[in-house]
Design a protein around this motif. Structure first.
Motif, mmCIF file in Angstrom:
data_model
loop_
_atom_site.group_PDB
_atom_site.id
_atom_site.type_symbol
_atom_site.label_atom_id
_atom_site.label_comp_id
_atom_site.label_asym_id
_atom_site.label_seq_id
_atom_site.Cartn_x
_atom_site.Cartn_y
_atom_site.Cartn_z
ATOM 1 N N THR A 103 0.842 -1.198 0.000
ATOM 2 C CA THR A 103 0.000 0.000 0.000
ATOM 3 C C THR A 103 0.874 1.243 0.000
ATOM 4 O O THR A 103 2.027 1.206 0.431
ATOM 5 C CB THR A 103 -0.938 0.071 1.229
ATOM 6 N N VAL A 104 0.291 2.328 -0.486
ATOM 7 C CA VAL A 104 0.952 3.631 -0.476
ATOM 8 C C VAL A 104 -0.041 4.616 0.138
ATOM 9 O O VAL A 104 -1.153 4.760 -0.359
ATOM 10 C CB VAL A 104 1.353 4.077 -1.896
ATOM 11 N N ASP A 105 0.357 5.265 1.219
ATOM 12 C CA ASP A 105 -0.534 6.179 1.935
ATOM 13 C C ASP A 105 0.134 7.534 2.100
ATOM 14 O O ASP A 105 1.362 7.631 2.095
ATOM 15 C CB ASP A 105 -0.852 5.633 3.333
ATOM 16 N N VAL A 145 3.185 9.333 -5.011
ATOM 17 C CA VAL A 145 2.129 8.329 -4.840
ATOM 18 C C VAL A 145 1.657 7.830 -6.203
ATOM 19 O O VAL A 145 1.508 6.619 -6.414
ATOM 20 C CB VAL A 145 0.958 8.898 -4.007
ATOM 21 N N ALA A 146 1.425 8.739 -7.128
ATOM 22 C CA ALA A 146 0.961 8.336 -8.467
ATOM 23 C C ALA A 146 2.000 7.469 -9.162
ATOM 24 O O ALA A 146 1.664 6.440 -9.775
ATOM 25 C CB ALA A 146 0.653 9.571 -9.306
ATOM 26 N N THR A 149 2.183 4.030 -7.516
ATOM 27 C CA THR A 149 0.994 3.258 -7.888
ATOM 28 C C THR A 149 1.124 2.735 -9.312
ATOM 29 O O THR A 149 0.829 1.566 -9.581
ATOM 30 C CB THR A 149 -0.268 4.135 -7.739
ATOM 31 N N ASP A 150 1.582 3.587 -10.220
ATOM 32 C CA ASP A 150 1.769 3.166 -11.623
ATOM 33 C C ASP A 150 2.808 2.058 -11.738
ATOM 34 O O ASP A 150 2.596 1.055 -12.419
ATOM 35 C CB ASP A 150 2.177 4.348 -12.502
ATOM 36 N N ALA A 152 3.932 -0.016 -9.371
ATOM 37 C CA ALA A 152 3.479 -1.246 -8.704
ATOM 38 C C ALA A 152 2.424 -1.961 -9.531
ATOM 39 O O ALA A 152 2.362 -3.184 -9.542
ATOM 40 C CB ALA A 152 2.938 -0.914 -7.321
ATOM 41 N N ALA A 153 1.568 -1.207 -10.227
ATOM 42 C CA ALA A 153 0.519 -1.817 -11.047
ATOM 43 C C ALA A 153 1.104 -2.565 -12.251
ATOM 44 O O ALA A 153 0.510 -3.520 -12.730
ATOM 45 C CB ALA A 153 -0.464 -0.752 -11.527
#
Length: 160
Positions: A103-105, A145-146, A149-150, A152-153
């Motif tokens: 997770t990224v918070d 964060v973006a 997320t990119d 990791a996806a």
């Protein structure tokens, strides 16, 4: 995975935010000492000794530590890992492979919001715990964060 030192510092506002955060408890200590002196001023040398200790502690916490932390704290991010270096007296270097990211918070306390800062926490499948990138300008934190997320996806692996 490269092992270069993390390149990016926190926001330039970080030392001020850290200094204000450190000053708040010291203000309570000074107030308590003033009340103590007004209530019981019988041992002035003891009051002076405690006051001197408070001044030294406050200067180290409010001036020295935030500036030193700013010189030490660094972060970096690439397609393979998140890199951080933190601390001031005790320093820690962390490398979290992107394949382990769960997770990224973001976190913004009252002082962070007042000064437009945010902290990014990258939780990994590691017993060492989360990796924290502290005191980033909000727009930088949003980009981190973006990007995380990119990246990791794109990975096909599950970080569990």
């Amino acid at each position: 995975m490269h092992l270069a030192e993390p390149a990016y510092p926190p926001s330039r506002k970080a030392p001020l935010v850290w200094a204000i955060g450190a000053a708040i408890p010291w203000m309570f200590a000074v107030a308590a000492q003033a009340v103590w002196f007004m209530v019981d001023g019988r041992v002035p040398w003891l009051h002076m000794l405690v006051a001197a200790g408070t001044v030294v502690g406050a200067v180290v916490s409010v001036v020295v530590a935030p500036l030193w932390r700013y010189r030490v704290h660094r972060w970096d991010l690439d397609a393979t890992a998140v890199y951080t270096r933190s601390g001031w007296l005790v320093q820690e270097r962390r490398i979290a492979p992107i394949s382990r990211v769960q997770t990224v918070d973001t976190y913004r306390g009252p002082l962070d919001r007042l000064f437009g800062l945010a902290n990014v926490t990258v939780t990994t499948a590691s017993s060492a715990g989360a990796v924290r990138i502290v005191a980033l300008d909000v727009d930088v934190a949003d980009r981190v964060v973006a990007r995380l997320t990119d990246i990791a996806a794109l990975g096909a692996e599950d970080a569990t």
